[in-house]
Design an enzyme around this catalytic site. Structure first.
Site, short mmCIF file in Angstrom:
data_model
loop_
_atom_site.label_atom_id
_atom_site.label_comp_id
_atom_site.label_asym_id
_atom_site.label_seq_id
_atom_site.Cartn_x
_atom_site.Cartn_y
_atom_site.Cartn_z
N ASP A 1 0.84 -1.19 0.00
CA ASP A 1 0.00 0.00 0.00
C ASP A 1 0.88 1.25 0.00
O ASP A 1 1.57 1.53 0.98
CB ASP A 1 -0.89 -0.04 1.25
CG ASP A 1 -1.79 1.15 1.40
OD1 ASP A 1 -1.76 2.07 0.53
OD2 ASP A 1 -2.52 1.20 2.39
N ASN B 1 -5.71 12.13 -12.04
CA ASN B 1 -6.36 12.59 -13.25
C ASN B 1 -6.00 14.07 -13.44
O ASN B 1 -5.47 14.70 -12.53
CB ASN B 1 -7.88 12.37 -13.19
CG ASN B 1 -8.52 13.09 -12.02
OD1 ASN B 1 -8.41 14.31 -11.87
ND2 ASN B 1 -9.19 12.34 -11.16
N GLY C 1 -8.82 4.12 -7.77
CA GLY C 1 -7.52 3.46 -7.74
C GLY C 1 -6.55 4.09 -6.76
O GLY C 1 -6.90 4.46 -5.64
N ASP D 1 -5.11 7.00 -6.84
CA ASP D 1 -5.48 8.39 -6.55
C ASP D 1 -6.49 8.46 -5.41
O ASP D 1 -6.30 9.21 -4.45
CB ASP D 1 -6.04 9.03 -7.82
CG ASP D 1 -6.30 10.52 -7.69
OD1 ASP D 1 -5.60 11.19 -6.92
OD2 ASP D 1 -7.20 11.01 -8.40
N SER E 1 -0.73 4.49 -14.88
CA SER E 1 -1.55 4.13 -16.05
C SER E 1 -1.84 2.64 -16.19
O SER E 1 -2.42 2.21 -17.18
CB SER E 1 -0.94 4.66 -17.36
OG SER E 1 -1.05 6.05 -17.45
N GLY F 1 -3.81 0.76 -14.27
CA GLY F 1 -5.14 0.37 -13.80
C GLY F 1 -6.16 0.63 -14.89
O GLY F 1 -6.03 0.13 -16.01
N VAL F 2 -7.13 1.47 -14.60
CA VAL F 2 -8.20 1.75 -15.56
C VAL F 2 -7.71 2.45 -16.83
O VAL F 2 -8.40 2.44 -17.84
CB VAL F 2 -9.36 2.57 -14.92
CG1 VAL F 2 -10.03 1.78 -13.83
CG2 VAL F 2 -8.88 3.91 -14.43
N TYR F 3 -6.49 3.03 -16.81
CA TYR F 3 -5.97 3.67 -18.02
C TYR F 3 -5.43 2.65 -19.01
O TYR F 3 -5.06 3.00 -20.13
CB TYR F 3 -4.90 4.70 -17.67
CG TYR F 3 -5.45 6.02 -17.14
CD1 TYR F 3 -6.76 6.15 -16.69
CD2 TYR F 3 -4.66 7.14 -17.10
CE1 TYR F 3 -7.25 7.35 -16.21
CE2 TYR F 3 -5.14 8.36 -16.63
CZ TYR F 3 -6.44 8.45 -16.19
OH TYR F 3 -6.93 9.66 -15.74
#
Length: 175
Positions: A10, A24, A32, A34, A121, A123-125
């Site tokens: 973590d 972002n 995530g 962020d 970038s 993860g969801v990117y």
């Protein structure tokens, strides 16, 4: 001792000079890494982000970095950087390298010697993990950053394993 360490863990628990946040462009908290950093840092981090100048709602363009105080985190600073959305970016490799390079230069400019980093970038990117690892670790091995102690905090065992293998494959530059 300067160098690169890769752990599964973590990033919000890192006791370092600066934590890099995969943010972002609005810097107003997201999901995530962020979201986790903002939750752990408390409302002071969001307030610090709101104080940064913005242009058309953007506080940090892709590939750049901004620095704020770290709120309740054990770090002194949070360095916010915006990585590329892999499928939508015209130069994802260039922008990803720039996100890491900008973050590390900002750390050096603020006297930081230890930095915790995420897999920007990944993860969801949607950045392919192997390619992202090669770019990120390649930037971290540049002579400009040799005085820094860098620790990647990765969110799962498989990702950490891939990054360790990638680091072992890269040519190590003498310090």
């Amino acid at each position: 001792m300067p160098g690169i360490q890769i752990i599964e863990g973590d990033i919000t628990s890192a006791r370092v000079d600066a934590i890099v946040n995969a943010a972002n462009s609005r810097l107003l908290s997201g999901g995530g890494v962020d979201g986790a950093i903002h939750r752990a840092a408390g409302p002071a981090l969001l307030e610090a982000c709101r104080q940064l100048p913005e242009h058309n709602g953007i506080r940090c363009p892709v590939g750049e970095a901004r620095i704020t105080a770290a709120g309740k985190l054990a770090a002194r600073y949070v360095i916010h950087t915006v990585g590329p959305i892999y499928s939508a970016d015209t130069d994802p490799a260039g922008h990803l390298a720039s996100a890491y390079r900008s973050s590390l230069r900002l750390a050096l400019a603020h006297g930081c010697m230890s930095v915790a980093l995420p897999a920007i970038s990944c993860g969801v990117y949607g950045y392919p993990h192997k390619e992202a690892a090669t770019i990120a670790l390649g930037v971290c091995l540049e002579p400009e950053f040799s005085a820094l102690t860098l620790t990647f905090y990765l969110f799962d065992q498989e990702l950490a394993r891939l990054w360790r293998l990638t680091l072992a494959e890269l040519p190590q530059k003498p310090v």
